[in-house]
Motif scaffolding. Structure first.
Motif, PDB file in Angstrom:
ATOM      1  N   VAL A  53     131.461 -16.604  69.083  1.00  0.00           N
ATOM      2  CA  VAL A  53     130.210 -15.976  68.655  1.00  0.00           C
ATOM      3  C   VAL A  53     130.496 -14.887  67.625  1.00  0.00           C
ATOM      4  O   VAL A  53     131.379 -14.056  67.816  1.00  0.00           O
ATOM      5  CB  VAL A  53     129.488 -15.340  69.867  1.00  0.00           C
ATOM      6  N   MET A  54     129.731 -14.892  66.519  1.00  0.00           N
ATOM      7  CA  MET A  54     129.747 -13.771  65.574  1.00  0.00           C
ATOM      8  C   MET A  54     128.481 -12.948  65.791  1.00  0.00           C
ATOM      9  O   MET A  54     127.388 -13.510  65.907  1.00  0.00           O
ATOM     10  CB  MET A  54     129.808 -14.245  64.128  1.00  0.00           C
ATOM     11  N   LEU A  55     128.638 -11.639  65.861  1.00  0.00           N
ATOM     12  CA  LEU A  55     127.495 -10.755  66.113  1.00  0.00           C
ATOM     13  C   LEU A  55     127.694  -9.462  65.351  1.00  0.00           C
ATOM     14  O   LEU A  55     128.745  -8.820  65.463  1.00  0.00           O
ATOM     15  CB  LEU A  55     127.390 -10.466  67.610  1.00  0.00           C
ATOM     16  N   ASN A  56     126.690  -9.068  64.555  1.00  0.00           N
ATOM     17  CA  ASN A  56     126.831  -7.783  63.875  1.00  0.00           C
ATOM     18  C   ASN A  56     126.245  -6.664  64.726  1.00  0.00           C
ATOM     19  O   ASN A  56     125.446  -6.901  65.632  1.00  0.00           O
ATOM     20  CB  ASN A  56     126.239  -7.825  62.449  1.00  0.00           C
ATOM     21  N   SER A  57     126.671  -5.461  64.443  1.00  0.00           N
ATOM     22  CA  SER A  57     126.431  -4.334  65.347  1.00  0.00           C
ATOM     23  C   SER A  57     125.084  -3.665  65.118  1.00  0.00           C
ATOM     24  O   SER A  57     124.998  -2.445  65.013  1.00  0.00           O
ATOM     25  CB  SER A  57     127.558  -3.302  65.217  1.00  0.00           C
ATOM     26  N   ASN A  58     124.018  -4.454  65.061  1.00  0.00           N
ATOM     27  CA  ASN A  58     122.690  -3.842  64.979  1.00  0.00           C
ATOM     28  C   ASN A  58     122.245  -3.370  66.362  1.00  0.00           C
ATOM     29  O   ASN A  58     122.963  -3.533  67.349  1.00  0.00           O
ATOM     30  CB  ASN A  58     121.682  -4.821  64.362  1.00  0.00           C
ATOM     31  N   ASP A  59     121.056  -2.808  66.439  1.00  0.00           N
ATOM     32  CA  ASP A  59     120.612  -2.195  67.688  1.00  0.00           C
ATOM     33  C   ASP A  59     120.538  -3.189  68.848  1.00  0.00           C
ATOM     34  O   ASP A  59     120.810  -2.841  69.991  1.00  0.00           O
ATOM     35  CB  ASP A  59     119.246  -1.529  67.494  1.00  0.00           C
ATOM     36  N   ARG A  60     120.171  -4.432  68.582  1.00  0.00           N
ATOM     37  CA  ARG A  60     120.024  -5.403  69.660  1.00  0.00           C
ATOM     38  C   ARG A  60     121.368  -5.916  70.159  1.00  0.00           C
ATOM     39  O   ARG A  60     121.452  -6.499  71.240  1.00  0.00           O
ATOM     40  CB  ARG A  60     119.149  -6.567  69.207  1.00  0.00           C
ATOM     41  N   ALA A  61     122.417  -5.710  69.382  1.00  0.00           N
ATOM     42  CA  ALA A  61     123.748  -6.154  69.805  1.00  0.00           C
ATOM     43  C   ALA A  61     124.163  -5.475  71.107  1.00  0.00           C
ATOM     44  O   ALA A  61     124.869  -6.073  71.926  1.00  0.00           O
ATOM     45  CB  ALA A  61     124.772  -5.869  68.714  1.00  0.00           C
ATOM     46  N   ILE A  62     123.729  -4.238  71.295  1.00  0.00           N
ATOM     47  CA  ILE A  62     124.088  -3.516  72.529  1.00  0.00           C
ATOM     48  C   ILE A  62     123.534  -4.256  73.738  1.00  0.00           C
ATOM     49  O   ILE A  62     124.251  -4.508  74.730  1.00  0.00           O
ATOM     50  CB  ILE A  62     123.555  -2.076  72.476  1.00  0.00           C
ATOM     51  N   ARG A  69     128.536  -8.960  79.320  1.00  0.00           N
ATOM     52  CA  ARG A  69     129.448  -8.252  80.221  1.00  0.00           C
ATOM     53  C   ARG A  69     129.003  -8.420  81.675  1.00  0.00           C
ATOM     54  O   ARG A  69     129.825  -8.610  82.569  1.00  0.00           O
ATOM     55  CB  ARG A  69     129.509  -6.760  79.860  1.00  0.00           C
ATOM     56  N   GLU A  70     127.693  -8.321  81.891  1.00  0.00           N
ATOM     57  CA  GLU A  70     127.167  -8.441  83.258  1.00  0.00           C
ATOM     58  C   GLU A  70     127.359  -9.844  83.820  1.00  0.00           C
ATOM     59  O   GLU A  70     127.385 -10.021  85.049  1.00  0.00           O
ATOM     60  CB  GLU A  70     125.674  -8.094  83.270  1.00  0.00           C
ATOM     61  N   LYS A 145     132.730   0.292  70.620  1.00  0.00           N
ATOM     62  CA  LYS A 145     132.241   0.509  71.995  1.00  0.00           C
ATOM     63  C   LYS A 145     131.194  -0.531  72.392  1.00  0.00           C
ATOM     64  O   LYS A 145     131.067  -0.874  73.568  1.00  0.00           O
ATOM     65  CB  LYS A 145     131.642   1.915  72.120  1.00  0.00           C
ATOM     66  N   ILE A 146     130.438  -1.029  71.426  1.00  0.00           N
ATOM     67  CA  ILE A 146     129.424  -2.044  71.709  1.00  0.00           C
ATOM     68  C   ILE A 146     130.068  -3.278  72.337  1.00  0.00           C
ATOM     69  O   ILE A 146     129.486  -3.923  73.213  1.00  0.00           O
ATOM     70  CB  ILE A 146     128.685  -2.444  70.416  1.00  0.00           C
ATOM     71  N   TYR A 147     131.300  -3.594  71.931  1.00  0.00           N
ATOM     72  CA  TYR A 147     131.951  -4.843  72.334  1.00  0.00           C
ATOM     73  C   TYR A 147     133.027  -4.644  73.404  1.00  0.00           C
ATOM     74  O   TYR A 147     133.798  -5.562  73.676  1.00  0.00           O
ATOM     75  CB  TYR A 147     132.561  -5.517  71.091  1.00  0.00           C
ATOM     76  N   ARG A 148     133.050  -3.465  74.001  1.00  0.00           N
ATOM     77  CA  ARG A 148     134.083  -3.169  75.002  1.00  0.00           C
ATOM     78  C   ARG A 148     134.051  -4.211  76.128  1.00  0.00           C
ATOM     79  O   ARG A 148     132.990  -4.651  76.562  1.00  0.00           O
ATOM     80  CB  ARG A 148     133.877  -1.768  75.577  1.00  0.00           C
ATOM     81  N   GLY A 149     135.230  -4.604  76.582  1.00  0.00           N
ATOM     82  CA  GLY A 149     135.325  -5.538  77.696  1.00  0.00           C
ATOM     83  C   GLY A 149     135.117  -6.989  77.331  1.00  0.00           C
ATOM     84  O   GLY A 149     135.253  -7.867  78.190  1.00  0.00           O
ATOM     85  N   LEU A 150     134.793  -7.274  76.071  1.00  0.00           N
ATOM     86  CA  LEU A 150     134.620  -8.653  75.629  1.00  0.00           C
ATOM     87  C   LEU A 150     135.897  -9.120  74.927  1.00  0.00           C
ATOM     88  O   LEU A 150     136.701  -8.308  74.462  1.00  0.00           O
ATOM     89  CB  LEU A 150     133.424  -8.768  74.681  1.00  0.00           C
ATOM     90  N   ASN A 151     136.066 -10.428  74.852  1.00  0.00           N
ATOM     91  CA  ASN A 151     137.270 -11.010  74.262  1.00  0.00           C
ATOM     92  C   ASN A 151     137.132 -11.074  72.739  1.00  0.00           C
ATOM     93  O   ASN A 151     136.804 -12.109  72.171  1.00  0.00           O
ATOM     94  CB  ASN A 151     137.500 -12.414  74.850  1.00  0.00           C
ATOM     95  N   VAL A 152     137.375  -9.927  72.086  1.00  0.00           N
ATOM     96  CA  VAL A 152     137.226  -9.847  70.628  1.00  0.00           C
ATOM     97  C   VAL A 152     138.480 -10.413  69.963  1.00  0.00           C
ATOM     98  O   VAL A 152     139.597  -9.973  70.242  1.00  0.00           O
ATOM     99  CB  VAL A 152     136.995  -8.388  70.176  1.00  0.00           C
ATOM    100  N   LYS A 153     138.283 -11.390  69.085  1.00  0.00           N
ATOM    101  CA  LYS A 153     139.408 -12.016  68.389  1.00  0.00           C
ATOM    102  C   LYS A 153     139.586 -11.450  66.981  1.00  0.00           C
ATOM    103  O   LYS A 153     140.704 -11.187  66.543  1.00  0.00           O
ATOM    104  CB  LYS A 153     139.219 -13.534  68.327  1.00  0.00           C
ATOM    105  N   VAL A 154     138.468 -11.291  66.249  1.00  0.00           N
ATOM    106  CA  VAL A 154     138.508 -10.760  64.886  1.00  0.00           C
ATOM    107  C   VAL A 154     137.431  -9.686  64.764  1.00  0.00           C
ATOM    108  O   VAL A 154     136.320  -9.867  65.259  1.00  0.00           O
ATOM    109  CB  VAL A 154     138.242 -11.866  63.831  1.00  0.00           C
ATOM    110  N   LEU A 155     137.764  -8.580  64.125  1.00  0.00           N
ATOM    111  CA  LEU A 155     136.771  -7.543  63.833  1.00  0.00           C
ATOM    112  C   LEU A 155     136.579  -7.505  62.323  1.00  0.00           C
ATOM    113  O   LEU A 155     137.489  -7.161  61.572  1.00  0.00           O
ATOM    114  CB  LEU A 155     137.237  -6.181  64.339  1.00  0.00           C
TER     115      LEU A 155
END
Length: 294
Positions: A53-62, A69-70, A145-155
């Motif tokens: 999944v690609m997701l940009n850090s807009n307000d809804r990304a949180i 995470r849940e 911080k928005i993506y903490r705990g997720l399996n981030v491969k590329v930033l």
């Protein structure tokens, strides 16, 4: 460098982004104002075999990341390809608050006490030594911080930032960004750009390797600068052990048919494609058409 996923599911459709049709954009924005509809489309994508999944850090990304995470027991194997920062968020904040209150809001508000203390330490150094690199680290930390705990491969750095820094030719920012996220977050550095040939040439000149470059790549030549022909030349000569290339906007916002679109990208020396769709039928038909060489 770890290989990236061949197919990544994008997010433009969730935020009312369509570069060719304002009516379509408004329709999507209305539909996905209910976040349950977003999660339904994600589930459709995963049912079709997508695992990235690609997701940009807009307000809804949180809110989206909180949900994943849940439900990590269900979605824990997903690979994430976030893009930062979201320029509109900062522009709106600066317009509303002014530059220094905006910096204070972004860097300190809403963080834990320990996080604030750590950032204040960096912040003090940035202020007193005018160290722009430390300020960049702080902003990366806030966004990540928005993506903490997720399996981030590329930033990824989004193209307005990448191309701005590229335009000024600031080698040190590219170097420091790559070094910082590799060491602190153990992820692959990525850059989104609207001028892949120029960015790749500069990265090669500066000796910056092992990165992912994402750019619009499509048969229509939409958002491909300086030209589609130059893209094709650079892509054909690319060494994927040094630079992995990801195509975005393969459908050119619907201006060409899916079959034409994916026949074109399938024939190029690309390592990945990111695409978005809002129905299970469109997701599956796109998946069926994709068959990258690499």
């Amino acid at each position: 460098m770890e290989k990236i996923d061949k197919i990544v599911f994008g997010d433009n459709q969730f935020f009312g982004i369509n570069h060719r049709s304002q009516d379509k954009a408004e329709e999507l924005l209305k539909r996905f104002s209910d976040i349950k509809n977003i999660f339904e489309v994600y589930d459709n994508a995963f049912d079709c075999g997508i695992n990235a999944v690609m997701l940009n850090s807009n307000d809804r990304a949180i809110e989206i990341c909180d949900y994943f995470r849940e439900h990590k027991d269900k979605y824990g194997n997903l690979a994430w390809y976030p893009s930062i920062p979201y320029p509109h968020k900062y522009a709106d904040m600066v317009n509303e608050l002014g530059i220094f209150p905006a910096i204070n809001e972004v860097l300190f508000k809403g963080n834990s006490t320990m996080g604030v203390l750590g950032m204040m330490g960096k912040g003090a150094m940035a202020v007193f030594t005018k160290d722009a690199m430390k300020m960049m680290e702080m902003l990366i930390d806030v966004e990540f911080k928005i993506y903490r705990g997720l399996n981030v491969k590329v930033l990824f750095l989004l193209n307005p930032i990448t191309d701005l820094i590229l335009g000024y030719g600031i080698k040190e920012v590219f170097e420091h960004y790559c070094e910082y996220i590799r060491k602190k977050y153990k992820v692959i550095p990525g850059f989104i750009t609207l001028n892949l040939p120029y960015l790749k040439a500069k990265l090669e000149e500066w000796g910056i390797e092992d990165v992912v470059i994402c750019s619009a790549i499509n048969k229509a030549g939409f958002n491909m600068f300086p030209s589609k022909e130059e893209y094709e030349r650079v892509i054909a000569a690319n060494d994927p052990t040094k630079y992995q290339l990801m195509a975005m906007s393969p459908l050119a916002s619907g201006s060409i048919s899916p079959k034409e679109s994916f026949d074109y990208v399938n024939g190029l020396n690309l390592q990945s494609v990111v695409f978005g769709a809002s129905s299970k039928g469109h997701i599956q038909s796109s998946m069926d058409l994709m068959n990258l060489k690499c």
